[in-house]
Design a protein around this motif. Structure first.
Motif, PDB file in Angstrom:
ATOM      1  N   HIS A   1      44.744  10.978  56.237  1.00  0.00           N
ATOM      2  CA  HIS A   1      45.199   9.590  56.362  1.00  0.00           C
ATOM      3  C   HIS A   1      44.635   8.674  55.278  1.00  0.00           C
ATOM      4  CE1 HIS A   1      47.365  10.110  60.103  1.00  0.00           C
ATOM      5  NE2 HIS A   1      46.385  10.914  60.480  1.00  0.00           N
ATOM      6  N   LEU A   2      43.853   9.225  54.375  1.00  0.00           N
ATOM      7  CA  LEU A   2      43.256   8.424  53.309  1.00  0.00           C
ATOM      8  C   LEU A   2      43.900   8.754  51.967  1.00  0.00           C
ATOM      9  CD1 LEU A   2      39.493   8.835  54.254  1.00  0.00           C
ATOM     10  CD2 LEU A   2      40.898   6.797  54.565  1.00  0.00           C
ATOM     11  N   PRO A   3      43.889   7.804  51.041  1.00  0.00           N
ATOM     12  CA  PRO A   3      44.358   8.120  49.687  1.00  0.00           C
ATOM     13  C   PRO A   3      43.457   9.187  49.059  1.00  0.00           C
ATOM     14  CG  PRO A   3      44.077   5.750  49.960  1.00  0.00           C
ATOM     15  CD  PRO A   3      43.516   6.401  51.179  1.00  0.00           C
ATOM     16  N   THR A   4      44.014   9.958  48.168  1.00  0.00           N
ATOM     17  CA  THR A   4      43.260  11.033  47.523  1.00  0.00           C
ATOM     18  C   THR A   4      42.022  10.499  46.823  1.00  0.00           C
ATOM     19  OG1 THR A   4      45.334  12.210  47.228  1.00  0.00           O
ATOM     20  CG2 THR A   4      43.464  12.992  45.948  1.00  0.00           C
ATOM     21  N   SER A   5      42.126   9.359  46.184  1.00  0.00           N
ATOM     22  CA  SER A   5      40.968   8.790  45.484  1.00  0.00           C
ATOM     23  C   SER A   5      39.830   8.464  46.455  1.00  0.00           C
ATOM     24  CB  SER A   5      41.371   7.540  44.710  1.00  0.00           C
ATOM     25  OG  SER A   5      41.904   6.564  45.584  1.00  0.00           O
ATOM     26  N   SER A   6      40.170   8.026  47.660  1.00  0.00           N
ATOM     27  CA  SER A   6      39.129   7.731  48.656  1.00  0.00           C
ATOM     28  C   SER A   6      38.450   9.014  49.133  1.00  0.00           C
ATOM     29  CB  SER A   6      39.726   7.002  49.855  1.00  0.00           C
ATOM     30  OG  SER A   6      40.214   5.746  49.467  1.00  0.00           O
ATOM     31  N   VAL A   7      39.235  10.070  49.299  1.00  0.00           N
ATOM     32  CA  VAL A   7      38.645  11.345  49.727  1.00  0.00           C
ATOM     33  C   VAL A   7      37.757  11.899  48.613  1.00  0.00           C
ATOM     34  CG1 VAL A   7      39.144  13.662  50.590  1.00  0.00           C
ATOM     35  CG2 VAL A   7      40.582  11.769  51.277  1.00  0.00           C
ATOM     36  N   LEU A   8      38.167  11.695  47.363  1.00  0.00           N
ATOM     37  CA  LEU A   8      37.312  12.102  46.239  1.00  0.00           C
ATOM     38  C   LEU A   8      35.970  11.384  46.295  1.00  0.00           C
ATOM     39  CD1 LEU A   8      39.794  12.244  43.243  1.00  0.00           C
ATOM     40  CD2 LEU A   8      38.280  14.076  43.982  1.00  0.00           C
ATOM     41  N   SER A   9      35.992  10.100  46.594  1.00  0.00           N
ATOM     42  CA  SER A   9      34.750   9.325  46.699  1.00  0.00           C
ATOM     43  C   SER A   9      33.917   9.794  47.880  1.00  0.00           C
ATOM     44  CB  SER A   9      35.062   7.842  46.837  1.00  0.00           C
ATOM     45  OG  SER A   9      35.722   7.370  45.699  1.00  0.00           O
ATOM     46  N   LEU A  10      34.559  10.044  49.005  1.00  0.00           N
ATOM     47  CA  LEU A  10      33.830  10.519  50.188  1.00  0.00           C
ATOM     48  C   LEU A  10      33.197  11.880  49.938  1.00  0.00           C
ATOM     49  CD1 LEU A  10      36.124   9.478  53.163  1.00  0.00           C
ATOM     50  CD2 LEU A  10      33.754   8.807  52.794  1.00  0.00           C
ATOM     51  N   ARG A  11      33.859  12.690  49.128  1.00  0.00           N
ATOM     52  CA  ARG A  11      33.336  14.021  48.811  1.00  0.00           C
ATOM     53  C   ARG A  11      31.994  13.913  48.090  1.00  0.00           C
ATOM     54  NH1 ARG A  11      36.393  18.248  44.945  1.00  0.00           N
ATOM     55  NH2 ARG A  11      35.873  16.613  43.477  1.00  0.00           N
ATOM     56  N   LEU A  12      31.797  12.845  47.325  1.00  0.00           N
ATOM     57  CA  LEU A  12      30.525  12.649  46.642  1.00  0.00           C
ATOM     58  C   LEU A  12      29.425  12.217  47.602  1.00  0.00           C
ATOM     59  CD1 LEU A  12      31.820  10.756  43.493  1.00  0.00           C
ATOM     60  CD2 LEU A  12      31.158  13.165  43.656  1.00  0.00           C
ATOM     61  N   ILE A  13      29.821  11.566  48.683  1.00  0.00           N
ATOM     62  CA  ILE A  13      28.856  11.053  49.654  1.00  0.00           C
ATOM     63  C   ILE A  13      28.547  12.075  50.738  1.00  0.00           C
ATOM     64  CG2 ILE A  13      28.503   9.280  51.416  1.00  0.00           C
ATOM     65  CD1 ILE A  13      30.346   7.491  49.676  1.00  0.00           C
ATOM     66  N   SER A  14      29.577  12.776  51.192  1.00  0.00           N
ATOM     67  CA  SER A  14      29.417  13.706  52.303  1.00  0.00           C
ATOM     68  C   SER A  14      29.986  15.071  51.954  1.00  0.00           C
ATOM     69  CB  SER A  14      30.132  13.164  53.546  1.00  0.00           C
ATOM     70  OG  SER A  14      30.131  14.128  54.566  1.00  0.00           O
TER      71      SER A  14
END
Length: 143
Positions: free
Chosen positions: A44-57
């Motif tokens: 449900h998130l844009p790909t760019s947001s998931v990319l950012s989350l991948r760096l955090i979690s």
């Protein structure tokens, strides 16, 4: 003496990495969720947001290897929604590769135009809901 120093430095680095991983797992609420829930959040998130989350979690790394995640990018309300006809073809495809092949730099002129029109029209589709009117709401005309 040099070998002893190197092995102790390596073991200290490994221990520090383990401590950091344990600390992160205590503070990262996403690592406690089942994979299916993380994948649903990512869908449900844009790909760019998931990319950012991948760096955090680290919990958001596995969706990038999931065909289900990449297939969601081609749904009507997503980044590659303008390629809606893709769903009429074969069901077995490499969605991740197709996503990268259809980025802005690789698109032919005809698909760039389709994307431009889609980006203009798609928000209107969310605002306008076309429904058949039932017989009680029809206008009555006289004579």
């Amino acid at each position: 003496m040099k070998n002893n120093l190197t092995s102790s430095t390596t073991s200290t680095t490994a221990q520090q990495a383990l401590v950091n991983k344990q600390r992160m797992s205590r503070t990262d609420c996403f690592t406690r969720l089942p994979y299916e829930m993380v994948e649903e959040i990512a869908a449900h998130l844009p790909t760019s947001s998931v990319l950012s989350l991948r760096l955090i979690s680290p919990a958001f790394t596995p969706p990038f290897y999931s065909q289900i995640f990449w297939a969601t990018r081609f749904q009507a309300s997503r980044e590659r929604g303008f390629l809606f006809k893709i769903w009429q073809g074969p069901r077995h495809r490499d969605w991740r590769a197709l996503y990268y092949l259809t980025n802005s730099t690789n698109l032919p002129q005809s698909l760039q135009n389709r994307k431009r029109v889609w980006d203009l029209v798609e928000p209107l589709g969310q605002e306008i809901s076309l429904e058949w009117a039932d017989s009680s709401t029809r206008l009555r005309t006289e004579g």
